[in-house]
Design an enzyme around this catalytic site. Sequence first.
Site, PDB file in Angstrom:
ATOM      1  N   ARG A 112       0.829  -1.202   0.000  1.00 46.17           N
ATOM      2  CA  ARG A 112       0.000   0.000   0.000  1.00 46.17           C
ATOM      3  C   ARG A 112       0.868   1.259   0.000  1.00 46.17           C
ATOM      4  NH1 ARG A 112      -5.140  -0.631   1.784  1.00 46.17           N
ATOM      5  NH2 ARG A 112      -5.409   1.476   0.956  1.00 46.17           N
ATOM      6  N   HIS A 113       2.136   1.100   0.345  1.00 46.84           N
ATOM      7  CA  HIS A 113       3.054   2.244   0.312  1.00 46.84           C
ATOM      8  C   HIS A 113       3.557   2.381  -1.115  1.00 46.84           C
ATOM      9  CE1 HIS A 113       3.057   3.043   4.616  1.00 46.84           C
ATOM     10  NE2 HIS A 113       2.694   1.768   4.657  1.00 46.84           N
ATOM     11  N   GLN A 121       8.545  -9.261  -5.751  1.00 49.14           N
ATOM     12  CA  GLN A 121       8.149 -10.272  -4.759  1.00 49.14           C
ATOM     13  C   GLN A 121       8.199 -11.667  -5.349  1.00 49.14           C
ATOM     14  OE1 GLN A 121       4.440  -9.303  -2.879  1.00 49.14           O
ATOM     15  NE2 GLN A 121       4.721 -10.813  -1.265  1.00 49.14           N
ATOM     16  N   ARG A 125       3.412 -18.526  -8.213  1.00 51.21           N
ATOM     17  CA  ARG A 125       3.081 -19.354  -9.380  1.00 51.21           C
ATOM     18  C   ARG A 125       4.309 -20.176  -9.787  1.00 51.21           C
ATOM     19  NH1 ARG A 125       1.603 -15.906 -14.031  1.00 51.21           N
ATOM     20  NH2 ARG A 125       0.373 -17.640 -14.806  1.00 51.21           N
ATOM     21  N   ASN A 208      13.174   5.173  -0.805  1.00 51.29           N
ATOM     22  CA  ASN A 208      14.019   6.352  -0.577  1.00 51.29           C
ATOM     23  C   ASN A 208      13.838   6.858   0.857  1.00 51.29           C
ATOM     24  OD1 ASN A 208      11.997   8.495  -0.441  1.00 51.29           O
ATOM     25  ND2 ASN A 208      11.758   8.312  -2.658  1.00 51.29           N
ATOM     26  N   ARG A 210      12.983   9.645   2.210  1.00 54.79           N
ATOM     27  CA  ARG A 210      11.778  10.408   2.556  1.00 54.79           C
ATOM     28  C   ARG A 210      10.620   9.448   2.846  1.00 54.79           C
ATOM     29  NH1 ARG A 210       8.767  15.128  -1.034  1.00 54.79           N
ATOM     30  NH2 ARG A 210       7.646  16.022   0.718  1.00 54.79           N
ATOM     31  N   HIS A 214       8.413   8.255   6.474  1.00 57.05           N
ATOM     32  CA  HIS A 214       6.950   8.157   6.541  1.00 57.05           C
ATOM     33  C   HIS A 214       6.529   6.746   6.957  1.00 57.05           C
ATOM     34  CE1 HIS A 214       2.794   8.822   5.482  1.00 57.05           C
ATOM     35  NE2 HIS A 214       2.828   7.838   4.598  1.00 57.05           N
ATOM     36  N   ARG A 219       4.034   2.888  10.420  1.00 58.00           N
ATOM     37  CA  ARG A 219       4.003   1.434  10.654  1.00 58.00           C
ATOM     38  C   ARG A 219       4.739   1.042  11.924  1.00 58.00           C
ATOM     39  NH1 ARG A 219      -0.260  -0.439   7.774  1.00 58.00           N
ATOM     40  NH2 ARG A 219      -0.129   0.235   5.613  1.00 58.00           N
TER      41      ARG A 219
HETATM   42  C1  FAD Z   1      -2.843   1.856  11.610  1.00 58.39           C
HETATM   43  C2  FAD Z   1      -3.252   1.748  10.163  1.00 58.39           C
HETATM   44  C3  FAD Z   1      -4.488   1.237   9.843  1.00 58.39           C
HETATM   45  C4  FAD Z   1      -4.866   1.112   8.500  1.00 58.39           C
HETATM   46  N1  FAD Z   1      -6.085   0.572   8.183  1.00 58.39           N
HETATM   47  C5  FAD Z   1      -6.460   0.451   6.903  1.00 58.39           C
HETATM   48  C6  FAD Z   1      -7.723  -0.121   6.548  1.00 58.39           C
HETATM   49  O1  FAD Z   1      -8.500  -0.524   7.395  1.00 58.39           O
HETATM   50  N2  FAD Z   1      -8.050  -0.216   5.233  1.00 58.39           N
HETATM   51  C7  FAD Z   1      -7.221   0.240   4.237  1.00 58.39           C
HETATM   52  O2  FAD Z   1      -7.581   0.157   3.062  1.00 58.39           O
HETATM   53  N3  FAD Z   1      -6.023   0.758   4.539  1.00 58.39           N
HETATM   54  C8  FAD Z   1      -5.626   0.885   5.824  1.00 58.39           C
HETATM   55  N4  FAD Z   1      -4.392   1.413   6.121  1.00 58.39           N
HETATM   56  C9  FAD Z   1      -3.507   1.777   5.007  1.00 58.39           C
HETATM   57  C10 FAD Z   1      -3.442   3.307   4.782  1.00 58.39           C
HETATM   58  O3  FAD Z   1      -4.705   3.832   4.444  1.00 58.39           O
HETATM   59  C11 FAD Z   1      -2.445   3.615   3.635  1.00 58.39           C
HETATM   60  O4  FAD Z   1      -2.919   3.118   2.417  1.00 58.39           O
HETATM   61  C12 FAD Z   1      -1.081   3.009   3.860  1.00 58.39           C
HETATM   62  O5  FAD Z   1      -0.662   3.197   5.181  1.00 58.39           O
HETATM   63  C13 FAD Z   1      -0.063   3.632   2.904  1.00 58.39           C
HETATM   64  O6  FAD Z   1       0.178   4.930   3.362  1.00 58.39           O
HETATM   65  P1  FAD Z   1       0.336   6.170   2.383  1.00 58.39           P
HETATM   66  O7  FAD Z   1      -0.810   6.266   1.426  1.00 58.39           O
HETATM   67  O8  FAD Z   1       0.578   7.350   3.294  1.00 58.39           O
HETATM   68  O9  FAD Z   1       1.706   5.764   1.649  1.00 58.39           O
HETATM   69  P2  FAD Z   1       2.190   6.116   0.187  1.00 58.39           P
HETATM   70  O10 FAD Z   1       1.344   5.471  -0.833  1.00 58.39           O
HETATM   71  O11 FAD Z   1       3.634   5.756   0.150  1.00 58.39           O
HETATM   72  O12 FAD Z   1       2.021   7.660   0.094  1.00 58.39           O
HETATM   73  C14 FAD Z   1       2.892   8.543   0.795  1.00 58.39           C
HETATM   74  C15 FAD Z   1       2.228   9.906   0.895  1.00 58.39           C
HETATM   75  O13 FAD Z   1       2.097  10.450  -0.427  1.00 58.39           O
HETATM   76  C16 FAD Z   1       0.852  11.163  -0.503  1.00 58.39           C
HETATM   77  N5  FAD Z   1      -0.015  10.477  -1.488  1.00 58.39           N
HETATM   78  C17 FAD Z   1       0.170   9.248  -2.026  1.00 58.39           C
HETATM   79  N6  FAD Z   1      -0.772   8.969  -2.916  1.00 58.39           N
HETATM   80  C18 FAD Z   1      -1.602  10.022  -2.931  1.00 58.39           C
HETATM   81  C19 FAD Z   1      -2.788  10.310  -3.619  1.00 58.39           C
HETATM   82  N7  FAD Z   1      -3.318   9.451  -4.496  1.00 58.39           N
HETATM   83  N8  FAD Z   1      -3.396  11.476  -3.395  1.00 58.39           N
HETATM   84  C20 FAD Z   1      -2.868  12.387  -2.529  1.00 58.39           C
HETATM   85  N9  FAD Z   1      -1.750  12.169  -1.819  1.00 58.39           N
HETATM   86  C21 FAD Z   1      -1.117  10.997  -2.012  1.00 58.39           C
HETATM   87  C22 FAD Z   1       0.233  11.131   0.893  1.00 58.39           C
HETATM   88  O14 FAD Z   1       0.650  12.272   1.612  1.00 58.39           O
HETATM   89  C23 FAD Z   1       0.819   9.882   1.491  1.00 58.39           C
HETATM   90  O15 FAD Z   1       0.841   9.888   2.924  1.00 58.39           O
HETATM   91  C24 FAD Z   1      -3.998   1.537   7.463  1.00 58.39           C
HETATM   92  C25 FAD Z   1      -2.727   2.065   7.811  1.00 58.39           C
HETATM   93  C26 FAD Z   1      -2.351   2.176   9.136  1.00 58.39           C
HETATM   94  C27 FAD Z   1      -0.980   2.709   9.469  1.00 58.39           C
END
Ligand code: FAD
Length: 266
Positions: A112-113, A121, A125, A208, A210, A214, A219
């Site tokens: 998700r990051h 990964q 398969r 990276n 930065r 985050h 996490r």
């Molecule tokens: C405690 C916890 C509980 C969670 N629970 C759930 C859950 O129940 N369900 C679920 O689906 N996810 C959940 N998540 C996942 C969370 O919603 C994020 O998808 C995940 O942590 C990745 O973080 P990020 O989007 O900040 O990271 P990255 O994708 O690396 O993004 C980094 C930063 O870039 C910016 N950014 C990235 N993409 C965009 C965009 N499209 N628009 C605007 N700004 C952007 C934001 O500032 C973001 O913080 C959870 C996370 C945590 C830590």
Amino acid sequence: VKFIRQPSATVIASTLPNAEALAAWAREHGFGEIMDDYATPLHSIVHDQADPLERVVEFAGRHCYRSFGKGREREAYIRNLLDEKHGSVFEHAYLTFAISGVSRSLTHELVRHRVGVAISQESQRYVDASEINFVVPPIMLFLGESSVSTFSAVCAYELDSYCEQKDALVEKLKRLNLSPRMFTKRANEAARSVLPNAAETRLTWTINLRSLIHFLLIRGQEEADLEIRRFAVELFHKAQPHAQITLSDFEVYEGDFGVPALRLKS
Ligand SMILES: Cc1cc2nc3c(=O)[nH]c(=O)nc-3n(C[C@H](O)[C@H](O)[C@H](O)COP(=O)(O)OP(=O)(O)OC[C@H]3O[C@@H](n4cnc5c(N)ncnc54)[C@H](O)[C@@H]3O)c2cc1C
């Protein structure tokens, strides 16, 4: 089958400034005299051996202001970049980790990051899971060995189901006119559906600095899933020698359920 209790993260590659190219660049752009002066930031950026990632960060910062000739020491300089949230300069420095001993549920959260990372990964398969390992969720380690053995028995049962599924599919697919490579792949991709989220996976992960900050912040906090929190702490320990100034605000503490956590020093 192994039941894994700790993740493994090894830094296998990282950003390295090229001293020869930097020196050539300095001469070409009129910074040769500054570079030759031992007292300047540019001299230490080009000629130091230490802090390769943070020398690149410092270069990027000073390049913005042409401030190669004078100014704070590296530590104070980088701390100021962090304080001012001059984030882009931290994107030029990368760490690449070889990761194992993590579960598929962890990597579902990891992927998700999206920003500033690259992921490759292990394939379920191509790689036969018949001898796969499983990652014990940290809460079960906290609850004790009886929880771990119940969990292990369930995983062993799931693994048997996988092997049964796979063998049955291979037998049926053999009758079709497919190459052995193709029927194994088709059998693996279908049989993996019955593997639990605890199945171990391996990956190469590049991030990276930065994005790493985050990642560690969100996490490594107590609210995060315990396995990814434990993993964030492992990453911190492995990344810290490569980015000592950048990560100096973090500290590890004993979080709940016997799993360490990360926080910013107050
Ligand atoms: C405690 C916890 C509980 C969670 N629970 C759930 C859950 O129940 N369900 C679920 O689906 N996810 C959940 N998540 C996942 C969370 O919603 C994020 O998808 C995940 O942590 C990745 O973080 P990020 O989007 O900040 O990271 P990255 O994708 O690396 O993004 C980094 C930063 O870039 C910016 N950014 C990235 N993409 C965009 C965009 N499209 N628009 C605007 N700004 C952007 C934001 O500032 C973001 O913080 C959870 C996370 C945590 C830590």
